[in-house]
Design a protein around this motif. Structure first.
Motif, mmCIF file in Angstrom:
data_model
loop_
_atom_site.group_PDB
_atom_site.id
_atom_site.type_symbol
_atom_site.label_atom_id
_atom_site.label_comp_id
_atom_site.label_asym_id
_atom_site.label_seq_id
_atom_site.Cartn_x
_atom_site.Cartn_y
_atom_site.Cartn_z
ATOM 1 N N THR A 183 0.826 -1.202 0.000
ATOM 2 C CA THR A 183 0.000 0.000 0.000
ATOM 3 C C THR A 183 0.870 1.266 0.000
ATOM 4 N N THR A 185 -0.165 4.845 -1.020
ATOM 5 C CA THR A 185 -0.445 5.376 -2.355
ATOM 6 C C THR A 185 0.482 6.521 -2.754
ATOM 7 N N TYR A 265 -9.429 0.973 1.071
ATOM 8 C CA TYR A 265 -8.930 0.743 2.421
ATOM 9 C C TYR A 265 -9.772 -0.300 3.150
ATOM 10 N N CYS A 279 -4.142 3.754 0.506
ATOM 11 C CA CYS A 279 -4.055 4.214 1.901
ATOM 12 C C CYS A 279 -2.978 5.277 1.974
#
Lengths: 395, 101
Positions: A183, A185, A265, A279
Protein backbone atom coordinates in the motif's frame (compact mmCIF):
# COMPACT_ATOMS: atom_id res chain seq x y z
CA UNK A 1 6.19 -26.58 2.77
CA UNK A 2 3.80 -25.86 5.61
CA UNK A 3 3.22 -23.71 8.62
CA UNK A 4 1.38 -24.50 11.86
CA UNK A 5 -1.77 -22.45 12.34
CA UNK A 6 -5.22 -22.35 13.87
CA UNK A 7 -8.08 -23.45 11.61
CA UNK A 8 -11.14 -21.18 11.87
CA UNK A 9 -14.80 -22.05 11.27
CA UNK A 10 -14.89 -19.91 8.11
CA UNK A 11 -11.99 -21.81 6.54
CA UNK A 12 -9.30 -19.20 7.20
CA UNK A 13 -6.18 -19.99 9.22
CA UNK A 14 -4.72 -17.89 12.02
CA UNK A 15 -1.04 -17.55 12.85
CA UNK A 16 -2.02 -16.29 16.29
CA UNK A 17 -4.95 -17.10 18.56
CA UNK A 18 -6.15 -13.88 20.15
CA UNK A 19 -9.23 -13.09 22.20
CA UNK A 20 -9.90 -9.43 21.46
CA UNK A 21 -11.97 -6.69 23.02
CA UNK A 22 -13.22 -4.26 20.41
CA UNK A 23 -14.72 -0.94 21.47
CA UNK A 24 -17.59 0.28 19.28
CA UNK A 25 -16.17 3.80 19.44
CA UNK A 26 -13.32 5.67 21.03
CA UNK A 27 -15.51 6.62 23.97
CA UNK A 28 -15.42 2.97 25.02
CA UNK A 29 -11.64 2.54 24.57
CA UNK A 30 -11.32 2.85 28.34
CA UNK A 31 -13.98 0.20 28.91
CA UNK A 32 -12.17 -2.15 26.55
CA UNK A 33 -8.82 -1.60 28.31
CA UNK A 34 -10.34 -2.05 31.75
CA UNK A 35 -11.81 -5.43 30.75
CA UNK A 36 -8.68 -6.55 28.89
CA UNK A 37 -6.39 -5.61 31.75
CA UNK A 38 -8.52 -7.72 34.07
CA UNK A 39 -8.32 -10.84 31.91
CA UNK A 40 -4.74 -11.87 31.19
CA UNK A 41 -3.96 -12.51 27.53
CA UNK A 42 -6.89 -10.64 26.01
CA UNK A 43 -6.08 -7.84 23.59
CA UNK A 44 -7.93 -4.51 23.50
CA UNK A 45 -8.10 -3.08 19.97
CA UNK A 46 -8.30 0.64 20.65
CA UNK A 47 -9.15 2.88 17.74
CA UNK A 48 -10.03 6.40 16.66
CA UNK A 49 -13.61 6.12 15.39
CA UNK A 50 -16.21 8.27 17.07
CA UNK A 51 -19.29 10.33 16.39
CA UNK A 52 -19.38 13.39 14.15
CA UNK A 53 -17.97 11.71 11.10
CA UNK A 54 -19.91 11.51 7.87
CA UNK A 55 -21.46 8.43 6.30
CA UNK A 56 -18.54 7.34 4.07
CA UNK A 57 -16.16 7.35 7.06
CA UNK A 58 -18.72 5.58 9.26
CA UNK A 59 -19.08 2.87 6.62
CA UNK A 60 -15.33 2.59 6.38
CA UNK A 61 -15.05 2.25 10.15
CA UNK A 62 -17.70 -0.45 10.22
CA UNK A 63 -15.94 -2.39 7.48
CA UNK A 64 -12.60 -2.01 9.26
CA UNK A 65 -13.84 -3.11 12.70
CA UNK A 66 -15.76 -6.07 11.30
CA UNK A 67 -12.74 -6.99 9.20
CA UNK A 68 -10.52 -6.79 12.26
CA UNK A 69 -12.79 -9.11 14.23
CA UNK A 70 -12.92 -11.50 11.28
CA UNK A 71 -9.13 -11.55 10.93
CA UNK A 72 -7.98 -15.18 11.05
CA UNK A 73 -5.71 -14.42 14.03
CA UNK A 74 -8.76 -13.69 16.17
CA UNK A 75 -10.14 -16.69 18.07
CA UNK A 76 -13.07 -14.82 19.61
CA UNK A 77 -14.25 -11.23 19.98
CA UNK A 78 -15.94 -9.26 22.74
CA UNK A 79 -17.46 -6.06 21.36
CA UNK A 80 -18.19 -3.36 23.94
CA UNK A 81 -19.84 0.01 23.76
CA UNK A 82 -21.79 2.67 25.57
CA UNK A 83 -24.93 2.27 23.49
CA UNK A 84 -25.11 5.67 21.80
CA UNK A 85 -22.33 5.35 19.21
CA UNK A 86 -22.87 6.03 15.53
CA UNK A 87 -21.69 2.45 15.00
CA UNK A 88 -23.45 0.18 17.44
CA UNK A 89 -21.67 -2.66 19.14
CA UNK A 90 -24.43 -4.86 17.72
CA UNK A 91 -23.70 -3.90 14.11
CA UNK A 92 -20.03 -4.67 14.63
CA UNK A 93 -20.65 -7.86 16.59
CA UNK A 94 -23.16 -9.24 14.11
CA UNK A 95 -20.76 -8.52 11.28
CA UNK A 96 -17.98 -10.45 13.02
CA UNK A 97 -20.38 -13.30 13.87
CA UNK A 98 -20.69 -14.04 10.12
CA UNK A 99 -17.22 -15.56 10.41
CA UNK A 100 -18.82 -18.11 12.76
CA UNK A 101 -16.36 -17.42 15.55
CA UNK A 102 -17.55 -16.72 19.08
CA UNK A 103 -18.73 -13.12 19.56
CA UNK A 104 -20.19 -11.49 22.67
CA UNK A 105 -21.58 -7.99 22.93
CA UNK A 106 -21.80 -5.85 26.08
CA UNK A 107 -23.05 -2.29 26.26
CA UNK A 108 -23.25 0.05 29.23
CA UNK A 109 -26.77 0.96 28.18
CA UNK A 110 -27.88 -2.69 28.38
CA UNK A 111 -26.32 -3.54 31.74
CA UNK A 112 -26.83 -0.23 33.49
CA UNK A 113 -23.37 1.13 34.20
CA UNK A 114 -19.63 1.14 33.53
CA UNK A 115 -18.73 -1.25 36.35
CA UNK A 116 -21.54 -3.60 35.38
CA UNK A 117 -20.20 -3.62 31.82
CA UNK A 118 -16.70 -4.37 33.14
CA UNK A 119 -18.02 -7.29 35.20
CA UNK A 120 -20.10 -8.73 32.37
CA UNK A 121 -17.27 -8.22 29.88
CA UNK A 122 -14.75 -9.85 32.19
CA UNK A 123 -16.91 -12.95 32.53
CA UNK A 124 -17.36 -13.22 28.79
CA UNK A 125 -13.66 -12.66 28.10
CA UNK A 126 -12.57 -15.27 30.66
CA UNK A 127 -14.86 -17.81 29.08
CA UNK A 128 -13.49 -17.03 25.62
CA UNK A 129 -9.90 -17.34 26.89
CA UNK A 130 -10.69 -20.75 28.35
CA UNK A 131 -12.07 -21.91 24.99
CA UNK A 132 -9.26 -20.37 22.96
CA UNK A 133 -6.57 -21.86 25.19
CA UNK A 134 -7.67 -25.33 24.12
CA UNK A 135 -7.24 -24.67 20.42
CA UNK A 136 -4.26 -26.37 18.80
CA UNK A 137 -2.03 -25.53 15.86
CA UNK A 138 -2.21 -27.84 12.85
CA UNK A 139 -0.23 -27.96 9.62
CA UNK A 140 -1.50 -25.88 6.70
CA UNK A 141 -0.22 -25.07 3.22
CA UNK A 142 1.53 -21.75 2.68
CA UNK A 143 -1.21 -20.82 0.24
CA UNK A 144 -3.34 -20.01 3.32
CA UNK A 145 -1.10 -17.04 4.18
CA UNK A 146 -1.90 -13.42 3.41
CA UNK A 147 1.06 -11.12 3.99
CA UNK A 148 1.05 -7.34 4.29
CA UNK A 149 4.10 -5.21 3.48
CA UNK A 150 5.04 -1.70 4.53
CA UNK A 151 8.24 0.31 4.43
CA UNK A 152 9.32 2.92 6.96
CA UNK A 153 12.32 5.10 7.66
CA UNK A 154 13.17 4.47 4.03
CA UNK A 155 16.56 5.19 2.65
CA UNK A 156 18.13 4.41 -0.70
CA UNK A 157 19.41 1.24 0.98
CA UNK A 158 15.88 -0.12 1.57
CA UNK A 159 15.41 -0.65 -2.16
CA UNK A 160 18.83 -2.29 -2.49
CA UNK A 161 18.49 -4.66 0.43
CA UNK A 162 15.38 -5.20 2.58
CA UNK A 163 12.86 -4.56 -0.18
CA UNK A 164 14.65 -6.99 -2.50
CA UNK A 165 14.64 -9.64 0.16
CA UNK A 166 10.95 -9.11 0.89
CA UNK A 167 10.18 -9.05 -2.86
CA UNK A 168 11.88 -12.45 -3.14
CA UNK A 169 9.73 -13.79 -0.29
CA UNK A 170 6.53 -12.47 -1.85
CA UNK A 171 7.40 -13.96 -5.24
CA UNK A 172 8.04 -17.31 -3.58
CA UNK A 173 4.91 -17.23 -1.43
CA UNK A 174 2.70 -16.16 -4.32
CA UNK A 175 4.08 -18.95 -6.51
CA UNK A 176 2.66 -21.30 -3.87
CA UNK A 177 -0.77 -19.71 -4.00
CA UNK A 178 -0.57 -17.20 -1.16
CA UNK A 179 -1.77 -13.61 -1.06
CA UNK A 180 0.06 -10.32 -0.45
CA UNK A 181 -1.02 -6.73 0.06
CA UNK A 182 1.08 -3.60 -0.23
CA UNK A 183 0.00 0.00 0.00
CA UNK A 184 1.10 3.64 0.62
CA UNK A 185 -0.45 5.38 -2.36
CA UNK A 186 1.62 8.57 -2.18
CA UNK A 187 4.71 6.41 -2.32
CA UNK A 188 3.96 5.06 -5.74
CA UNK A 189 3.63 8.53 -7.26
CA UNK A 190 6.42 8.54 -9.81
CA UNK A 191 6.41 4.77 -10.13
CA UNK A 192 2.80 4.07 -11.00
CA UNK A 193 3.58 3.56 -14.69
CA UNK A 194 6.09 0.85 -13.78
CA UNK A 195 3.59 -0.88 -11.49
CA UNK A 196 0.78 -0.47 -14.01
CA UNK A 197 2.70 -2.64 -16.50
CA UNK A 198 2.23 -5.54 -14.07
CA UNK A 199 -1.57 -5.18 -13.90
CA UNK A 200 -3.35 -8.34 -15.07
CA UNK A 201 -5.81 -6.38 -17.19
CA UNK A 202 -6.84 -2.93 -18.30
CA UNK A 203 -9.37 -2.51 -15.46
CA UNK A 204 -6.74 -3.06 -12.79
CA UNK A 205 -4.32 -0.80 -14.62
CA UNK A 206 -6.90 1.96 -14.86
CA UNK A 207 -7.91 1.60 -11.23
CA UNK A 208 -4.31 1.86 -10.08
CA UNK A 209 -3.74 5.03 -12.07
CA UNK A 210 -6.99 6.48 -10.71
CA UNK A 211 -6.11 5.99 -7.05
CA UNK A 212 -2.66 7.48 -7.58
CA UNK A 213 -4.14 10.41 -9.46
CA UNK A 214 -6.70 10.89 -6.68
CA UNK A 215 -3.94 11.06 -4.07
CA UNK A 216 -1.82 13.42 -6.16
CA UNK A 217 -4.78 15.75 -6.77
CA UNK A 218 -5.61 15.73 -3.06
CA UNK A 219 -2.06 16.82 -2.27
CA UNK A 220 -1.98 19.50 -4.97
CA UNK A 221 -5.38 20.85 -3.94
CA UNK A 222 -3.91 21.93 -0.62
CA UNK A 223 -1.59 24.29 -2.48
CA UNK A 224 1.15 23.26 -0.08
CA UNK A 225 4.60 22.18 -1.27
CA UNK A 226 4.86 18.45 -0.59
CA UNK A 227 8.62 18.72 -0.17
CA UNK A 228 9.30 18.58 3.55
CA UNK A 229 6.54 16.01 3.94
CA UNK A 230 7.51 13.59 1.20
CA UNK A 231 10.29 12.53 1.24
CA UNK A 232 10.50 12.99 5.02
CA UNK A 233 13.46 14.69 6.72
CA UNK A 234 14.69 11.25 7.76
CA UNK A 235 14.45 9.96 4.18
CA UNK A 236 16.41 12.98 2.93
CA UNK A 237 19.12 12.60 5.53
CA UNK A 238 19.55 9.04 4.30
CA UNK A 239 19.92 9.96 0.65
CA UNK A 240 16.42 9.92 -0.83
CA UNK A 241 16.05 13.12 -2.85
CA UNK A 242 12.60 13.05 -4.46
CA UNK A 243 9.24 11.35 -4.16
CA UNK A 244 9.82 9.60 -7.49
CA UNK A 245 13.04 8.09 -6.22
CA UNK A 246 11.33 6.97 -3.03
CA UNK A 247 8.43 5.43 -4.97
CA UNK A 248 10.58 3.63 -7.52
CA UNK A 249 12.47 2.14 -4.61
CA UNK A 250 9.31 1.39 -2.63
CA UNK A 251 7.76 -0.82 -5.30
CA UNK A 252 10.76 -3.14 -5.16
CA UNK A 253 9.24 -4.60 -2.00
CA UNK A 254 6.25 -5.86 -3.99
CA UNK A 255 8.44 -8.34 -5.89
CA UNK A 256 7.64 -9.06 -9.51
CA UNK A 257 4.27 -10.82 -9.44
CA UNK A 258 1.40 -9.54 -11.58
CA UNK A 259 -0.96 -7.10 -9.86
CA UNK A 260 -4.31 -8.82 -9.40
CA UNK A 261 -6.34 -5.91 -8.09
CA UNK A 262 -6.55 -2.53 -6.41
CA UNK A 263 -8.38 -2.41 -3.08
CA UNK A 264 -10.04 0.37 -1.18
CA UNK A 265 -8.93 0.74 2.42
CA UNK A 266 -9.75 -2.35 4.53
CA UNK A 267 -11.29 -4.14 1.55
CA UNK A 268 -10.68 -7.88 1.62
CA UNK A 269 -9.00 -9.16 -1.56
CA UNK A 270 -10.57 -12.05 -3.44
CA UNK A 271 -8.32 -14.84 -4.59
CA UNK A 272 -4.60 -15.40 -4.49
CA UNK A 273 -1.87 -13.09 -5.68
CA UNK A 274 -0.62 -9.56 -5.18
CA UNK A 275 -2.93 -6.64 -4.38
CA UNK A 276 -2.43 -2.92 -3.88
CA UNK A 277 -4.50 -1.14 -1.21
CA UNK A 278 -5.18 2.58 -1.36
CA UNK A 279 -4.06 4.21 1.90
CA UNK A 280 -1.85 6.92 3.34
CA UNK A 281 1.70 5.96 4.24
CA UNK A 282 0.95 6.35 7.92
CA UNK A 283 1.93 3.24 9.86
CA UNK A 284 -1.08 3.22 12.11
CA UNK A 285 -3.51 3.47 9.17
CA UNK A 286 -1.78 0.84 7.14
CA UNK A 287 -1.32 -2.11 9.37
CA UNK A 288 -4.92 -1.73 10.51
CA UNK A 289 -6.16 -1.64 6.91
CA UNK A 290 -4.21 -4.74 6.04
CA UNK A 291 -5.35 -6.58 9.16
CA UNK A 292 -8.96 -5.69 8.39
CA UNK A 293 -8.41 -7.07 4.90
CA UNK A 294 -7.38 -10.40 6.39
CA UNK A 295 -3.56 -10.23 6.39
CA UNK A 296 -2.26 -12.52 9.14
CA UNK A 297 1.36 -11.31 9.17
CA UNK A 298 3.25 -8.23 8.00
CA UNK A 299 6.72 -7.21 6.94
CA UNK A 300 8.03 -3.79 7.94
CA UNK A 301 11.06 -2.86 5.87
CA UNK A 302 13.25 -0.24 7.53
CA UNK A 303 15.95 1.59 5.69
CA UNK A 304 18.27 3.53 7.84
CA UNK A 305 18.23 6.67 9.89
CA UNK A 306 17.47 7.14 13.51
CA UNK A 307 14.63 4.63 13.79
CA UNK A 308 16.86 1.85 12.51
CA UNK A 309 20.20 2.93 13.94
CA UNK A 310 18.93 3.55 17.45
CA UNK A 311 16.05 1.09 17.34
CA UNK A 312 13.72 3.98 17.92
CA UNK A 313 10.73 2.24 16.52
CA UNK A 314 8.08 2.63 19.15
CA UNK A 315 8.03 -0.52 21.24
CA UNK A 316 4.38 -0.73 20.38
CA UNK A 317 2.70 -3.25 18.22
CA UNK A 318 0.55 -1.14 15.98
CA UNK A 319 -2.09 -3.77 15.41
CA UNK A 320 -1.58 -6.23 18.23
CA UNK A 321 -3.25 -9.16 16.51
CA UNK A 322 -0.88 -9.43 13.55
CA UNK A 323 2.82 -10.20 14.03
CA UNK A 324 5.08 -7.73 12.22
CA UNK A 325 8.54 -8.84 11.09
CA UNK A 326 10.99 -5.97 11.04
CA UNK A 327 13.64 -6.08 8.32
CA UNK A 328 16.47 -3.56 8.53
CA UNK A 329 18.78 -2.64 5.65
CA UNK A 330 21.41 -0.20 6.94
CA UNK A 331 24.79 -1.67 7.94
CA UNK A 332 25.06 1.20 10.43
CA UNK A 333 22.15 -0.34 12.33
CA UNK A 334 24.08 -3.54 13.00
CA UNK A 335 24.70 -2.79 16.64
CA UNK A 336 20.93 -2.72 17.21
CA UNK A 337 20.07 -5.99 15.50
CA UNK A 338 18.73 -7.62 18.65
CA UNK A 339 15.68 -5.37 18.20
CA UNK A 340 14.96 -6.46 14.62
CA UNK A 341 13.85 -9.77 13.17
CA UNK A 342 16.00 -9.77 10.05
CA UNK A 343 19.11 -7.97 8.83
CA UNK A 344 19.19 -7.46 5.08
CA UNK A 345 22.28 -5.23 5.13
CA UNK A 346 24.52 -8.09 4.05
CA UNK A 347 23.29 -7.28 0.57
CA UNK A 348 24.86 -3.81 0.96
CA UNK A 349 28.00 -5.36 2.41
CA UNK A 350 28.23 -7.80 -0.50
CA UNK A 351 28.21 -10.73 1.91
CA UNK A 352 25.06 -12.38 0.61
CA UNK A 353 23.08 -12.84 -2.60
CA UNK A 354 19.41 -11.89 -2.95
CA UNK A 355 18.56 -15.61 -3.09
CA UNK A 356 20.32 -16.21 0.20
CA UNK A 357 18.79 -13.18 1.90
CA UNK A 358 15.32 -13.99 0.59
CA UNK A 359 15.54 -17.61 1.56
CA UNK A 360 16.62 -16.73 5.09
CA UNK A 361 13.73 -14.30 5.44
CA UNK A 362 11.32 -16.88 4.06
CA UNK A 363 12.32 -19.33 6.76
CA UNK A 364 11.67 -16.62 9.33
CA UNK A 365 8.22 -16.03 7.84
CA UNK A 366 7.37 -19.69 8.31
CA UNK A 367 8.69 -19.73 11.87
CA UNK A 368 6.76 -16.60 12.86
CA UNK A 369 3.62 -17.91 11.16
CA UNK A 370 4.02 -21.10 13.19
CA UNK A 371 4.29 -19.29 16.52
CA UNK A 372 7.74 -17.72 16.94
CA UNK A 373 7.32 -14.26 18.50
CA UNK A 374 8.65 -11.26 16.63
CA UNK A 375 10.82 -8.71 18.43
CA UNK A 376 7.91 -6.29 18.53
CA UNK A 377 5.60 -8.91 20.03
CA UNK A 378 8.04 -9.47 22.85
CA UNK A 379 8.57 -5.71 23.27
CA UNK A 380 7.34 -3.37 25.94
CA UNK A 381 3.64 -3.84 25.32
CA UNK A 382 3.12 -0.09 24.84
CA UNK A 383 -0.23 0.35 23.13
CA UNK A 384 -0.96 2.64 20.22
CA UNK A 385 -4.53 3.69 19.49
CA UNK A 386 -5.07 2.32 16.00
CA UNK A 387 -6.16 4.81 13.39
CA UNK A 388 -8.73 4.10 10.74
CA UNK A 389 -7.88 5.97 7.54
CA UNK A 390 -10.62 8.58 7.36
CA UNK A 391 -10.70 10.90 4.39
CA UNK A 392 -13.74 13.02 5.19
CA UNK A 393 -14.14 15.90 7.60
CA UNK A 394 -14.76 15.60 11.30
CA UNK A 395 -17.67 17.92 11.94
CA UNK B 1 36.28 -6.75 -2.26
CA UNK B 2 33.14 -4.92 -1.20
CA UNK B 3 31.60 -2.77 -3.92
CA UNK B 4 31.85 0.97 -3.30
CA UNK B 5 28.76 1.92 -5.27
CA UNK B 6 25.97 0.53 -7.40
CA UNK B 7 24.21 1.55 -10.59
CA UNK B 8 20.74 0.01 -10.73
CA UNK B 9 20.11 0.24 -14.48
CA UNK B 10 22.19 0.89 -17.62
CA UNK B 11 20.08 4.01 -18.34
CA UNK B 12 20.99 5.62 -15.00
CA UNK B 13 23.12 8.76 -14.74
CA UNK B 14 23.60 8.41 -10.97
CA UNK B 15 25.16 5.78 -8.74
CA UNK B 16 24.46 5.09 -5.07
CA UNK B 17 27.28 4.79 -2.52
CA UNK B 18 27.35 1.50 -0.63
CA UNK B 19 29.85 2.83 1.87
CA UNK B 20 31.04 6.32 2.91
CA UNK B 21 33.16 7.72 0.08
CA UNK B 22 35.63 10.60 0.09
CA UNK B 23 36.50 13.45 -2.26
CA UNK B 24 39.04 12.21 -4.76
CA UNK B 25 38.02 8.54 -4.48
CA UNK B 26 38.24 6.77 -7.81
CA UNK B 27 35.15 4.59 -8.03
CA UNK B 28 34.64 1.80 -10.55
CA UNK B 29 31.17 0.36 -10.88
CA UNK B 30 30.16 -2.63 -12.91
CA UNK B 31 26.84 -2.51 -14.75
CA UNK B 32 25.84 -5.06 -17.35
CA UNK B 33 29.43 -6.14 -18.03
CA UNK B 34 30.57 -2.51 -18.50
CA UNK B 35 32.71 -0.66 -16.01
CA UNK B 36 31.78 2.98 -15.33
CA UNK B 37 34.46 4.91 -13.48
CA UNK B 38 34.28 8.31 -11.79
CA UNK B 39 36.54 10.41 -9.58
CA UNK B 40 34.49 11.96 -6.79
CA UNK B 41 34.33 15.74 -6.52
CA UNK B 42 32.40 15.60 -3.23
CA UNK B 43 32.36 13.26 -0.28
CA UNK B 44 29.36 10.94 -0.57
CA UNK B 45 27.83 9.40 2.55
CA UNK B 46 26.60 5.79 2.53
CA UNK B 47 23.30 5.63 0.62
CA UNK B 48 23.71 8.98 -1.12
CA UNK B 49 23.98 9.46 -4.86
CA UNK B 50 26.65 10.88 -7.13
CA UNK B 51 26.52 11.71 -10.80
CA UNK B 52 28.26 9.40 -13.26
CA UNK B 53 27.81 11.80 -16.18
CA UNK B 54 27.78 15.54 -16.80
CA UNK B 55 24.15 16.64 -16.59
CA UNK B 56 22.75 20.00 -17.67
CA UNK B 57 20.21 21.89 -15.58
CA UNK B 58 16.72 20.87 -16.71
CA UNK B 59 17.77 17.34 -17.71
CA UNK B 60 16.23 14.26 -16.19
CA UNK B 61 18.04 12.40 -13.44
CA UNK B 62 17.74 8.69 -14.11
CA UNK B 63 17.74 5.91 -11.53
CA UNK B 64 16.15 2.44 -11.81
CA UNK B 65 15.97 3.27 -15.52
CA UNK B 66 13.30 5.92 -14.81
CA UNK B 67 13.21 9.63 -14.08
CA UNK B 68 13.58 10.53 -10.42
CA UNK B 69 13.36 14.27 -11.11
CA UNK B 70 15.14 17.11 -12.85
CA UNK B 71 18.51 18.73 -12.35
CA UNK B 72 18.05 22.29 -11.11
CA UNK B 73 21.71 23.15 -11.69
CA UNK B 74 24.43 21.82 -13.98
CA UNK B 75 25.93 18.74 -12.37
CA UNK B 76 29.37 17.31 -13.14
CA UNK B 77 30.27 13.66 -13.01
CA UNK B 78 31.50 12.84 -9.50
CA UNK B 79 29.34 15.45 -7.75
CA UNK B 80 26.86 14.71 -4.97
CA UNK B 81 23.31 14.53 -6.32
CA UNK B 82 20.64 15.40 -3.79
CA UNK B 83 18.00 17.94 -2.79
CA UNK B 84 20.35 20.89 -3.41
CA UNK B 85 20.64 20.20 -7.14
CA UNK B 86 17.67 18.01 -8.14
CA UNK B 87 13.96 18.41 -7.71
CA UNK B 88 10.81 16.32 -8.01
CA UNK B 89 8.36 17.00 -10.80
CA UNK B 90 5.36 15.33 -9.09
CA UNK B 91 2.74 16.22 -6.47
CA UNK B 92 3.53 19.89 -6.58
CA UNK B 93 7.29 19.48 -6.52
CA UNK B 94 8.25 21.96 -9.22
CA UNK B 95 11.72 21.84 -10.68
CA UNK B 96 12.61 25.51 -10.54
CA UNK B 97 15.51 26.93 -12.44
CA UNK B 98 17.97 28.35 -9.95
CA UNK B 99 20.98 30.66 -10.17
CA UNK B 100 24.10 28.78 -11.12
CA UNK B 101 26.33 28.25 -8.09
Amino acid sequence: MEFLGYGRPDGTVGVRNHVVVIPAGRCSNELAVTIADAVGGTVPLLHNHGCLLLKPDNERALQTLIGLGCNPNVAAALVVGIGCESLSAYQIGEGIARSKKQVEIVTIKDVGGFQQAVDRGRMAARHMMAQASQMKREPFALSRLSVGVKCGGSSTLSALAGHRSIGWVLDTLLSKGGQAIFTETAEIIGAEHVLARRAINQDVRQRLLEVVDRMERTIKATGVDIRGSQPTPGNIENGLSTLEEKSLGAIVKSGSAPLQGVLEYAERPQGEGLFFMDCSAWTSHLFLGMAAAGAQICFFSLGGGLPATFHSIPGSVWVPIIPTLTVVSDPKAKQELEYFDNYAGKLIEDKESVDQAGSCLFQELIKVSSGKLTKLESGSGYREVMEIYFTGPTI
Amino acid sequence: MRRKAIITNPKDNVATALTDLEVGDFVEIEIDKDIISTTLLDSIPLGHKFSIANVKAGSLIMKYGESIGEAIADIRAGQHVHVHNICSTRAGGVAEKSEED
